[in-house]
Design a protein around this motif. Structure first.
Motif, mmCIF file in Angstrom:
data_model
loop_
_atom_site.group_PDB
_atom_site.id
_atom_site.type_symbol
_atom_site.label_atom_id
_atom_site.label_comp_id
_atom_site.label_asym_id
_atom_site.label_seq_id
_atom_site.Cartn_x
_atom_site.Cartn_y
_atom_site.Cartn_z
ATOM 1 N N ASP A 1 0.819 -1.217 0.000
ATOM 2 C CA ASP A 1 0.000 0.000 0.000
ATOM 3 C C ASP A 1 0.852 1.266 0.000
ATOM 4 N N GLY A 2 2.173 1.102 -0.062
ATOM 5 C CA GLY A 2 3.038 2.268 -0.234
ATOM 6 C C GLY A 2 3.327 3.029 1.041
ATOM 7 N N THR A 3 2.935 2.499 2.219
ATOM 8 C CA THR A 3 3.220 3.232 3.450
ATOM 9 C C THR A 3 4.622 2.952 3.973
ATOM 10 N N TYR A 4 5.206 1.789 3.591
ATOM 11 C CA TYR A 4 6.568 1.502 4.042
ATOM 12 C C TYR A 4 7.538 2.220 3.108
ATOM 13 N N GLN A 5 7.922 3.400 3.501
ATOM 14 C CA GLN A 5 8.808 4.228 2.685
ATOM 15 C C GLN A 5 9.894 4.817 3.571
ATOM 16 N N PRO A 6 11.042 5.146 3.091
ATOM 17 C CA PRO A 6 11.473 5.123 1.683
ATOM 18 C C PRO A 6 12.193 3.842 1.281
ATOM 19 N N LEU A 7 12.095 2.772 2.047
ATOM 20 C CA LEU A 7 12.956 1.620 1.780
ATOM 21 C C LEU A 7 12.296 0.549 0.908
ATOM 22 N N ALA A 8 11.242 0.896 0.174
ATOM 23 C CA ALA A 8 10.669 -0.055 -0.772
ATOM 24 C C ALA A 8 10.724 0.539 -2.171
#
Lengths: 334, 308
Positions: free
Chosen positions: A246-253
């Motif tokens: 869902d794009g909440t794990y950032q910036p390491l994805a």
């Protein structure tokens, strides 16, 4: 002497080639090469695809690294290139010179995990700024204790573990955390073998390291993943299938890619293979420990492939925190 | 009295010499044990890790993403093909070069320079050979990322070892044999082919063993010239039922080798792949042993026939 050897070898090669042609039956081979990060996915797809075609179409996958893969790709030696980062400006130029055009297809997410020892009690979350303080080039030889990063942490030695400088993971982490690719302190325990990093962090309370999510998932009993607080955010997010998707794990994805040569796309076996790749990615990506893209992303990728949407959406540089749907919609550059 | 004193002195001397003999024997044994035990420990550890995975299926399956179904068929066949090319190229070239240097070459500074360079070549890192081969064999000669290119690369790599071993073996042949053969009117070629080469064969084979054992474990140059990692088919077999009966297509086929397959497995996150890697390592050691066993057997056979 050298000339003789050369002509002799040529003769041998020609004789062999003649025999080979004589004995050749209609060989359909899809050639893939490139990143070791993308390799497990391509291997899984190749395996299933060959099974489905009952060996009528053969698929080979090599590991030359993203850069090495693009070198072969832009020489026209391979049909598909595995890439853990977007094609660079230099590689774009090399491809353009050789007249190789390509379609850029994201196939999965690669998420980096910052791991600590399970006995580590003081890390509840990690801010990107704190990670930067630990890993930036200026920290070399200076930041050697946990309390130098954050005064509320203990006065204990800071033991750093990370992948070596040849790794795409290293490039992405330094880009996302330190703001510049390959900008990192050098005094940490580096290994190209992520299993060595797993061992290192699992044996030392004061250790911290980073590597791909799959290695953490396989070693959950020995390690703890640190929740990450992105810049400008106050919420700590742990790495997981859901938070990456869902794009909440950032910036390491980040998304990882395959590039398909336009010349190869005209070959029915390559076309069939890539279509199969996109269609089966959601299942196979998960099976090999990576995070699949959303369904809408794969649908869009399939459309882009069918429409031969040529070029890269990046224009020759990496970007941190890019949205996949935005990338797929971008105008391609060659 | 003087006589008895001398005798005690001599006995003392003998005792001290014997003591030194024992000290050296113990040192030698320790040195040997260090190597043997290290190897045994590693081998046993690998065997224990890998043994549960060893089965007929493991040898006859292609690589897979599922560790339990993955096998080493393409890897061991690839290794065998590459080794075959290496042996066929390195042994004749190495022996010819060694014989030339020992028997034919004039003793002057050019020969000296060549000799020094060959000895130095043995110490060049293998990746350098890989880079050379990538430019020369793969692109210049157009051999592609093939078994042939890999075999030639490894042949280059072990050539210095074979040459040096050949020369050492030739030097150990008594001068009298040569002189006798010449005295009976033999030409230089007759002397070499009937005497020098057969007599030096055991020594040459020792060099070949060392060289091939090095080559079979090489990864870096093979990756450099573009070996594959996943390949789930075998090239067409070299022998066919219909004309022309032989098929050299395999020389130009893509391939992978055992060390690459092992390295790939050790870098995977799933622990079960590490087991596969250990099992593959076990098979690789067995392959090396089998290869060496053949060479040792040949050496024994040849030595039996040498009488001088």
């Amino acid at each position: 002497m050298v000339m003789k050897l050369k002509s002799g070898l040529r003769a041998l090669a020609l004789a062999g080639a003649a025999l080979a042609v004589q004995g050749a039956y209609a060989q359909q081979i899809v050639k893939i090469d490139g990143s070791s990060t993308v390799y497990p996915i391509s291997e899984a797809v190749a395996e299933e695809f060959q099974k489905m075609k009952k060996g009528a179409i053969k698929v080979t996958v090599g590991i030359s690294g993203t850069g090495g893969g693009f070198k072969k790709f832009c020489r026209g030696e391979t049909d598909v290139s595995d890439a853990s980062r977007p094609i660079s400006a230099k590689e774009m130029a090399a491809c353009a010179q050789a007249g190789i055009k390509y379609v850029e297809l994201p196939v999965a997410f690669d998420a980096l995990t910052v791991v600590i020892n399970p006995k580590n009690t003081w890390i509840k979350e990690l801010k990107v700024e704190e990670l930067k303080k630990m890993w930036e080039p200026g920290a070399q030889g200076k930041i050697t204790k946990w309390n130098q990063v954050n005064p509320s942490w203990p006065d204990a030695p800071l033991k750093l573990f990370g992948p070596g400088a040849d790794s795409g993971t290293f490039d992405y982490f330094t880009d996302a955390i330190n703001g510049k690719e390959k900008a990192s302190r050098g005094d940490f325990t580096a290994s190209e073998d992520d299993n060595v990093l797993v061992q290192g962090v699992s044996r030392d309370v004061n250790a911290i390291g980073y590597f791909g999510l799959a290695y953490y998932v396989e070693n959950k009993g020995k390690l703890k993943a640190a929740p990450i607080v992105n810049k400008g955010s106050s919420k700590a997010v742990s790495p997981s299938l859901e938070t990456v998707m869902d794009g909440t794990y950032q910036p390491l994805a980040r998304p990882i890619f395959i590039y398909v040569s336009d010349k190869s796309m005209n070959k029915p076996e390559v076309k069939a293979f890539v279509e199969y790749y996109i269609k089966n990615a959601p299942k196979l990506v998960k099976e090999v420990g990576y995070v699949p893209l959303g369904k809408q992303h794969y649908d869009q990728a399939a459309k882009n492939f069918a429409a031969k949407k040529l070029g890269t959406g990046f224009g020759g540089k990496s970007e941190v925190g890019i949205k996949v749907e935005e990338l797929l919609a971008r105008e391609g550059k060659l | 009295m003087a006589y008895a004193r001398d005798l005690t002195a001599i006995r003392g001397l003998i005792a001290s010499h014997k003591r030194w003999d024992r000290v050296f024997a113990v040192c030698g044994l320790l040195a040997l044990m260090l190597g043997v035990l290290t190897f045994t420990a590693l081998f046993v550890d690998m065997a224990i890790d890998g043994f549960p995975r060893l089965s007929w299926d493991f040898l006859t399956s292609f690589p897979s993403r599922k560790p339990a179904q993955a096998g080493i068929l393409s890897a061991w066949v690839g290794t065998a093909m590459v080794m075959l090319v290496t042996a066929f190229v390195a042994v004749p070239l190495g022996v010819a070069a060694g014989v030339y240097l020992e028997e034919y070459a004039p003793k002057n500074w050019v020969t000296d320079i060549i000799e020094i360079n060959i000895t130095n070549l043995a110490g060049v890192p293998s990746i350098v050979y890989g880079l050379l081969a990538l430019g020369l064999f793969v692109y210049q000669f157009g051999l592609g990322h093939s078994v042939l290119a890999a075999g030639l690369t490894l042949a280059l790599l072990i050539l210095p070892v074979v040459i040096v071993a050949t020369r050492e073996a030739i030097r150990s042949i008594p001068q009298g044999i040569r002189e006798g053969a010449y005295a009976l009117g033999g030409t230089q070629w007759q002397v070499c082919s009937d005497h020098i080469i057969p007599y030096s064969m055991p020594g040459i084979l020792t060099g070949v063993i060392i060289g091939m054992a090095r080559a079979i474990g090489e990864t870096a140059p093979i990756i450099t010239i573009g070996a594959l990692t996943f390949i789930a088919f075998l090239p067409a077999p070299p022998v066919m039922a219909q004309a022309p009966f032989v098929n050299f297509e395999w020389l130009f086929s893509g391939f992978t080798v055992m060390p690459i397959q092992m390295f790939n497995w050790t870098s995977r996150p799933e622990a079960a792949f590490l087991q596969n890697a250990a099992a593959a390592g076990f098979v690789l050691v067995l392959m090396t042993l089998a290869m060496n066993g053949l060479a040792i057997y040949l050496r024994y056979r040849i030595r039996r026939n040498i009488k001088w």
